[in-house]
Write a protein that holds these residues in place. Structure first.
Motif, short mmCIF file in Angstrom:
data_model
loop_
_atom_site.label_atom_id
_atom_site.label_comp_id
_atom_site.label_asym_id
_atom_site.label_seq_id
_atom_site.Cartn_x
_atom_site.Cartn_y
_atom_site.Cartn_z
N LYS A 52 37.85 32.36 36.92
CA LYS A 52 37.58 31.58 36.94
C LYS A 52 37.72 30.74 38.35
N LEU A 53 39.50 31.13 38.90
CA LEU A 53 39.57 30.44 39.90
C LEU A 53 38.94 31.12 41.69
N TRP A 54 38.90 32.04 41.27
CA TRP A 54 37.93 33.00 42.84
C TRP A 54 36.34 32.41 42.27
N LYS A 55 35.91 32.85 41.44
CA LYS A 55 34.46 32.78 41.13
C LYS A 55 33.88 33.34 42.43
N ILE A 56 34.42 34.66 42.14
CA ILE A 56 33.79 35.72 43.36
C ILE A 56 31.87 36.19 42.22
N GLY A 57 30.91 35.95 43.23
CA GLY A 57 29.94 36.10 42.00
C GLY A 57 29.77 35.21 41.93
N PHE A 58 29.82 34.44 41.09
CA PHE A 58 29.12 32.84 40.47
C PHE A 58 29.06 31.32 41.52
N ALA A 59 28.03 30.80 41.34
CA ALA A 59 28.87 29.78 42.46
C ALA A 59 30.04 28.76 42.66
N ALA A 65 32.23 29.92 44.24
CA ALA A 65 33.23 31.44 45.45
C ALA A 65 33.60 30.79 46.42
N ASN A 66 35.06 30.94 46.51
CA ASN A 66 36.53 30.62 47.15
C ASN A 66 37.84 31.73 47.36
N VAL A 67 38.63 31.22 48.47
CA VAL A 67 39.75 31.89 48.47
C VAL A 67 40.70 31.18 48.08
N PRO A 68 40.94 30.84 47.37
CA PRO A 68 42.38 30.09 46.61
C PRO A 68 43.40 29.99 47.39
N ALA A 98 47.59 28.03 43.77
CA ALA A 98 46.79 27.99 42.94
C ALA A 98 47.56 29.87 41.91
N ILE A 99 47.11 31.10 43.16
CA ILE A 99 47.38 32.00 42.50
C ILE A 99 48.35 32.53 41.98
N LYS A 100 49.67 31.93 42.32
CA LYS A 100 50.44 31.97 41.42
C LYS A 100 50.43 31.37 40.09
N GLU A 101 50.34 30.12 40.20
CA GLU A 101 50.14 29.88 38.97
C GLU A 101 49.46 30.14 37.52
N PRO A 133 45.20 42.85 38.83
CA PRO A 133 46.24 40.96 37.77
C PRO A 133 47.75 41.10 38.17
N ARG A 134 48.43 42.49 39.09
CA ARG A 134 49.89 42.24 40.03
C ARG A 134 50.02 40.91 40.49
N THR A 135 48.90 41.03 41.58
CA THR A 135 49.16 40.33 42.65
C THR A 135 48.35 38.63 42.91
N GLY A 136 46.71 38.49 41.79
CA GLY A 136 46.49 38.11 41.78
C GLY A 136 45.03 38.26 42.66
N TYR A 137 45.09 39.18 43.35
CA TYR A 137 44.28 38.82 44.67
C TYR A 137 43.06 40.25 44.86
N PRO A 138 41.66 40.52 45.36
CA PRO A 138 41.10 41.27 45.24
C PRO A 138 41.71 42.62 45.60
N LEU A 139 41.40 43.77 44.26
CA LEU A 139 42.31 45.05 44.92
C LEU A 139 42.69 45.67 46.71
N GLU A 140 43.14 46.23 46.94
CA GLU A 140 43.42 46.85 47.77
C GLU A 140 43.11 48.55 48.29
N THR A 141 41.72 48.79 48.73
CA THR A 141 41.47 49.92 48.34
C THR A 141 40.12 50.48 49.23
N ASP A 142 40.23 52.44 49.31
CA ASP A 142 39.63 52.96 49.78
C ASP A 142 38.06 52.93 49.35
N LEU A 143 38.52 52.55 47.85
CA LEU A 143 37.21 53.63 47.34
C LEU A 143 35.79 52.57 47.11
N SER A 144 34.15 52.66 46.63
CA SER A 144 33.31 51.72 45.96
C SER A 144 33.21 52.15 45.04
#
Length: 307
Positions: A101-108, A110-113, A117-120, A244-255
């Motif tokens: 809900k903090l990132w809201k990616i895919g919803f109205a 959407a932002n980069v927190p 805020a992510i740590k909270e 959930p370990r970092t709070g950011y989108p997973l770093e990956t080379d997978l689609s």
């Protein structure tokens, strides 16, 4: 028998669980089971959803930090399963709602927190702060603001229950499609060997365009991927699969990773396990219920495991 069943194909389209559902049975006498399956789906959604103000899971969330809440056996067992795998800390986390809900990616909206805020929010997604009481069948979230969200496994669980229902009624063949979460029942009437042909989506193209096809007997196919929901900000792309370990989108080379399993609910879990791992796991197909997987990398390289 195969051509006869093909002529007796019946399908029903339904909207639930936030997606388009397509149910298919083969055999005229099993047509009434489609509407009965829809009722089962709606009943499960009524209990498990977090997209309405009232449900058993929402009652747990609304009581966070205050009191334990009694839930039905089905809801309790599913929460217990979700919490168990969330505590394995491989990427699946049924408490990740506040972060989503903090990132809201895919919803109205959407932002980069901010990092702060992510740590909270990370403080609110600890699966060890969920108290489960087997004797009283209650669930308690220890911190105000914590939220359970079973969306990561509910479709798989419901698909398994529809399959069980159809099998108990003797359905010879059927397909349960819960928005791309697939369960195949019985032997395919399209092939003499009874195998089902399953397409693996090309992440670069619209839904329905396959990059790979797989043959499997009755079972489940579940995909975890990052190609449909994302945010582009300042030239950088942020996908919706948060770590959930970092709070950011997973770093990956997978689609995407598509897994083939006996049980769909485990397919949901195992797809995320492999996706977060970023590569095949040694001994994964030796685990009961795990059949194989297809990894698709961002450069569209395809890696098959036991397929």
């Amino acid at each position: 028998m195969t051509s006869e069943l093909m002529a007796q194909q019946h399908s029903m389209v339904h909207r639930a669980l936030g997606t388009k559902i397509v149910l298919t049975v083969y055999g005229d006498e099993y047509f009434p089971l489609l509407s009965q399956a829809v009722k089962l789906i709606d009943g499960y959604e009524d209990r498990l959803t977090v997209n309405r103000p009232v449900s058993e899971v929402m009652a747990v969330n609304q009581a966070a930090g205050r009191i334990p809440k009694l839930v039905s056996p089905t809801t309790y067992d599913l929460i217990k399963l979700a919490v168990h795998y969330s505590r394995e800390n491989f990427g699946f986390n049924a408490l990740i709602g506040p972060l989503v809900k903090l990132w809201k990616i895919g919803f109205a909206g959407a932002n980069v927190p901010s990092d702060r805020a992510i740590k909270e929010r990370l403080q609110l997604i600890d699966p060890y702060q969920v108290l489960l009481d087997d004797d009283h069948r209650t669930v308690y979230l220890e911190r105000p603001g914590m939220e359970l969200d079973l969306g990561g496994i509910a479709k798989g669980y419901i698909a398994d229950r529809i399959r069980d229902f159809w099998q108990s009624r003797g359905v010879p063949a059927g397909i349960i499609n819960l928005g791309g979460n697939l369960v195949f029942v019985g032997r395919s009437p399209r092939r003499t060997d009874g195998q089902w042909i399953i397409g693996v989506q090309d992440p670069q193209l619209k839904r329905g365009h396959d990059l790979e096809t797989v043959r499997q007997p009755a079972g489940s196919a579940v995909t975890s991927g990052i190609y449909e929901r994302f945010l582009v900000k300042a030239g950088r792309r942020y996908h919706h699969l948060l770590d959930p370990r970092t709070g950011y989108p997973l770093e990956t080379d997978l689609s995407s990773v598509t897994v083939f399993t006996d049980q769909s609910v485990m397919g949901e879990i195992e797809a995320k396990r492999l996706f977060f791992n970023g590569a095949p796991l040694v001994g994964w197909t030796e685990q009961p219920g795990n059949r194989g997987a297809v990894f698709i990398h961002n450069d569209e390289r395809v890696e098959n495991v036991n397929i």
